[in-house]
Motif scaffolding. Structure first.
Motif, PDB file in Angstrom:
ATOM      1  N   UNK A  81       1.029  -1.515   0.175  1.00 22.58           N
ATOM      2  CA  UNK A  81       0.144  -0.441   0.186  1.00 22.58           C
ATOM      3  C   UNK A  81       0.869   1.131  -0.210  1.00 22.58           C
ATOM      4  N   UNK A  82       2.446   1.291   0.955  1.00 23.64           N
ATOM      5  CA  UNK A  82       2.455   2.478   0.997  1.00 23.64           C
ATOM      6  C   UNK A  82       3.780   2.710  -0.249  1.00 23.64           C
ATOM      7  N   UNK A  83       4.320   1.547  -0.617  1.00 22.68           N
ATOM      8  CA  UNK A  83       4.737   1.623  -2.162  1.00 22.68           C
ATOM      9  C   UNK A  83       4.412   2.328  -3.317  1.00 22.68           C
ATOM     10  N   UNK A  84       3.082   2.096  -3.507  1.00 17.73           N
ATOM     11  CA  UNK A  84       2.228   2.471  -4.403  1.00 17.73           C
ATOM     12  C   UNK A  84       2.283   3.793  -4.627  1.00 17.73           C
ATOM     13  N   UNK A  85       1.968   4.317  -2.795  1.00 16.09           N
ATOM     14  CA  UNK A  85       1.413   5.922  -3.227  1.00 16.09           C
ATOM     15  C   UNK A  85       2.934   6.247  -2.763  1.00 16.09           C
ATOM     16  N   UNK A  86       4.088   5.852  -2.383  1.00 19.46           N
ATOM     17  CA  UNK A  86       4.746   6.295  -2.928  1.00 19.46           C
ATOM     18  C   UNK A  86       5.479   6.741  -4.284  1.00 19.46           C
ATOM     19  N   UNK A  87       4.828   5.558  -4.976  1.00 17.34           N
ATOM     20  CA  UNK A  87       5.347   5.126  -6.126  1.00 17.34           C
ATOM     21  C   UNK A  87       4.227   6.635  -7.580  1.00 17.34           C
ATOM     22  N   UNK A  88       3.137   6.168  -7.122  1.00 17.48           N
ATOM     23  CA  UNK A  88       2.356   7.114  -8.016  1.00 17.48           C
ATOM     24  C   UNK A  88       2.246   8.473  -7.250  1.00 17.48           C
ATOM     25  N   UNK A  89       2.485   8.907  -6.297  1.00 18.57           N
ATOM     26  CA  UNK A  89       2.318  10.191  -5.884  1.00 18.57           C
ATOM     27  C   UNK A  89       3.836  11.503  -5.499  1.00 18.57           C
ATOM     28  N   UNK A 148     -15.472  -4.596  10.983  1.00 15.78           N
ATOM     29  CA  UNK A 148     -14.951  -3.705  10.416  1.00 15.78           C
ATOM     30  C   UNK A 148     -13.400  -3.965   9.648  1.00 15.78           C
ATOM     31  N   UNK A 149     -12.786  -4.726  10.355  1.00 15.67           N
ATOM     32  CA  UNK A 149     -11.798  -5.608   9.951  1.00 15.67           C
ATOM     33  C   UNK A 149     -11.708  -6.137   8.448  1.00 15.67           C
ATOM     34  N   UNK A 150     -12.484  -6.294   8.123  1.00 12.48           N
ATOM     35  CA  UNK A 150     -13.048  -7.406   7.235  1.00 12.48           C
ATOM     36  C   UNK A 150     -13.416  -6.338   6.103  1.00 12.48           C
ATOM     37  N   UNK A 151     -13.988  -5.371   6.378  1.00 13.82           N
ATOM     38  CA  UNK A 151     -14.434  -3.991   5.062  1.00 13.82           C
ATOM     39  C   UNK A 151     -12.855  -3.144   4.986  1.00 13.82           C
ATOM     40  N   UNK A 152     -11.773  -2.830   6.061  1.00 11.64           N
ATOM     41  CA  UNK A 152     -11.243  -2.579   6.010  1.00 11.64           C
ATOM     42  C   UNK A 152     -10.206  -3.006   5.368  1.00 11.64           C
ATOM     43  N   UNK A 153     -10.301  -3.624   4.989  1.00 10.53           N
ATOM     44  CA  UNK A 153      -9.287  -4.882   4.383  1.00 10.53           C
ATOM     45  C   UNK A 153      -9.913  -5.027   2.854  1.00 10.53           C
ATOM     46  N   UNK A 154     -11.267  -4.891   3.060  1.00 12.52           N
ATOM     47  CA  UNK A 154     -11.619  -4.971   1.738  1.00 12.52           C
ATOM     48  C   UNK A 154     -11.568  -3.302   0.671  1.00 12.52           C
ATOM     49  N   UNK A 155     -10.902  -2.087   1.261  1.00 15.13           N
ATOM     50  CA  UNK A 155     -11.189  -1.006   1.176  1.00 15.13           C
ATOM     51  C   UNK A 155      -9.301  -0.772   0.424  1.00 15.13           C
ATOM     52  N   UNK A 156      -8.715  -0.975   1.986  1.00 10.61           N
ATOM     53  CA  UNK A 156      -7.044  -1.523   1.292  1.00 10.61           C
ATOM     54  C   UNK A 156      -6.903  -2.145  -0.075  1.00 10.61           C
ATOM     55  N   UNK A 157      -7.960  -3.475  -0.044  1.00  6.21           N
ATOM     56  CA  UNK A 157      -6.930  -3.775  -1.287  1.00  6.21           C
ATOM     57  C   UNK A 157      -7.690  -3.442  -2.614  1.00  6.21           C
ATOM     58  N   UNK A 161      -5.096  -1.932  -5.152  1.00  5.61           N
ATOM     59  CA  UNK A 161      -5.807  -1.836  -7.684  1.00  5.61           C
ATOM     60  C   UNK A 161      -5.900  -1.204  -7.790  1.00  5.61           C
ATOM     61  N   UNK A 162      -6.103  -0.114  -7.461  1.00  3.37           N
ATOM     62  CA  UNK A 162      -6.327   1.456  -7.977  1.00  3.37           C
ATOM     63  C   UNK A 162      -5.145   1.590  -8.227  1.00  3.37           C
ATOM     64  N   UNK A 173      -7.015   9.365  -7.714  1.00  2.18           N
ATOM     65  CA  UNK A 173      -7.909   9.707  -7.267  1.00  2.18           C
ATOM     66  C   UNK A 173      -9.405  10.127  -8.096  1.00  2.18           C
ATOM     67  N   UNK A 174      -9.575  10.053  -9.344  1.00  5.41           N
ATOM     68  CA  UNK A 174     -10.327   9.552 -10.414  1.00  5.41           C
ATOM     69  C   UNK A 174     -10.459   8.891 -10.241  1.00  5.41           C
ATOM     70  N   UNK A 175      -9.834   7.496 -10.281  1.00 11.71           N
ATOM     71  CA  UNK A 175     -10.763   5.403 -10.156  1.00 11.71           C
ATOM     72  C   UNK A 175     -11.122   5.350  -9.725  1.00 11.71           C
ATOM     73  N   UNK A 176     -10.868   6.613  -7.791  1.00 13.54           N
ATOM     74  CA  UNK A 176     -11.527   6.107  -6.915  1.00 13.54           C
ATOM     75  C   UNK A 176     -12.985   6.338  -6.615  1.00 13.54           C
ATOM     76  N   UNK A 177     -13.055   7.785  -7.294  1.00 17.42           N
ATOM     77  CA  UNK A 177     -13.953   8.120  -7.212  1.00 17.42           C
ATOM     78  C   UNK A 177     -14.868   7.395  -8.373  1.00 17.42           C
ATOM     79  N   UNK A 178     -14.542   6.828  -9.696  1.00 21.42           N
ATOM     80  CA  UNK A 178     -15.173   6.575 -10.343  1.00 21.42           C
ATOM     81  C   UNK A 178     -16.108   4.974 -10.414  1.00 21.42           C
ATOM     82  N   UNK A 179     -15.102   4.263  -9.705  1.00 24.79           N
ATOM     83  CA  UNK A 179     -15.205   2.955  -8.980  1.00 24.79           C
ATOM     84  C   UNK A 179     -15.391   2.782  -7.677  1.00 24.79           C
ATOM     85  N   UNK A 180     -15.465   3.590  -6.852  1.00 26.57           N
ATOM     86  CA  UNK A 180     -16.270   3.719  -5.498  1.00 26.57           C
ATOM     87  C   UNK A 180     -16.902   5.038  -4.680  1.00 26.57           C
TER      88      UNK A 180
END
Length: 192
Positions: A81-89, A148-157, A161-162, A173-180
């Motif tokens: 999760x963090x590796x992808x944030x650092x890459x995309x941002x 709540x943890x199950x939902x959280x894990x789904x949101x992180x996944x 993926x995005x 951010x556009x993809x997260x809006x379009x999909x979720x």
């Protein structure tokens, strides 16, 4: 004329007596409503109504995601999760360090925790006091139930993926809006 005044006065007096008879019954009704409300509010947590959704695979998900006490859940956010944030941002620094860029904290709130029911995030933030700059007493996920943890894990996944599909923060951010339907600030001057 005197007879009419007496009749009107008698009629008015009778009406007042009727109104006075109704007062105790209204007071009794109000007392009964108050008692019923108090009884409902005093039910133990186990008796409170639960909101349950049956998933396509047959599992049931309890939407009461906030725990009444701090939970001892292990870490929930993967290094990916963090590796992808650092890459995309295009963030500088090492995503493996404990203290990460503020963008990580902001995105975690905006893209992950904002997807819960609208009362969840403010409730956690009120209960989870600051102990320093960008540092709270507990991790947000420690306030969640197992559901709540199950939902959280789904949101992180979903976020990972995005992120993997995107090369820029705006695309993400556009993809997260379009999909979720995760809100974001549009770029008014962006050429598509």
């Amino acid at each position: 004329m005197g007879d009419l005044d007496e009749k009107d006065a008698l009629k008015g007096h009778n009406q007042q007596e009727e109104n006075l008879k109704k007062i105790p019954s209204k007071q009794e009704d109000l007392a009964r409503i108050f008692e019923e409300t108090e009884l409902r509010n005093k039910k133990p947590d186990t008796e409170k109504e639960k909101i349950i959704i049956r998933l396509i695979n047959g599992e049931e998900l309890d939407l009461n995601v906030l725990a009444s006490t701090i939970q001892k859940h292990g870490p929930q956010f993967s290094q990916e999760f963090y590796n992808q944030i650092y890459r995309v941002y295009s963030l500088n620094g090492d995503p493996k360090t404990f203290r990460k860029d503020k963008v990580c904290a902001d995105l975690t709130i905006e893209v992950i925790y904002s997807r819960f029911n609208k009362e969840v995030l403010p409730t956690i933030q009120i209960q989870n006091k600051y102990k320093g700059y960008m540092e709270r007493e507990h991790k947000y996920y420690q306030f969640l139930t197992d559901e709540g943890i199950l939902m959280l894990q789904g949101f992180i996944g979903d976020a990972i993926a995005a992120l993997e599909k995107c090369n820029t923060a705006y695309e993400f951010r556009k993809l997260m809006f379009d999909d979720h339907k995760v809100a974001y600030q549009t770029d008014l001057f962006r050429q598509n």
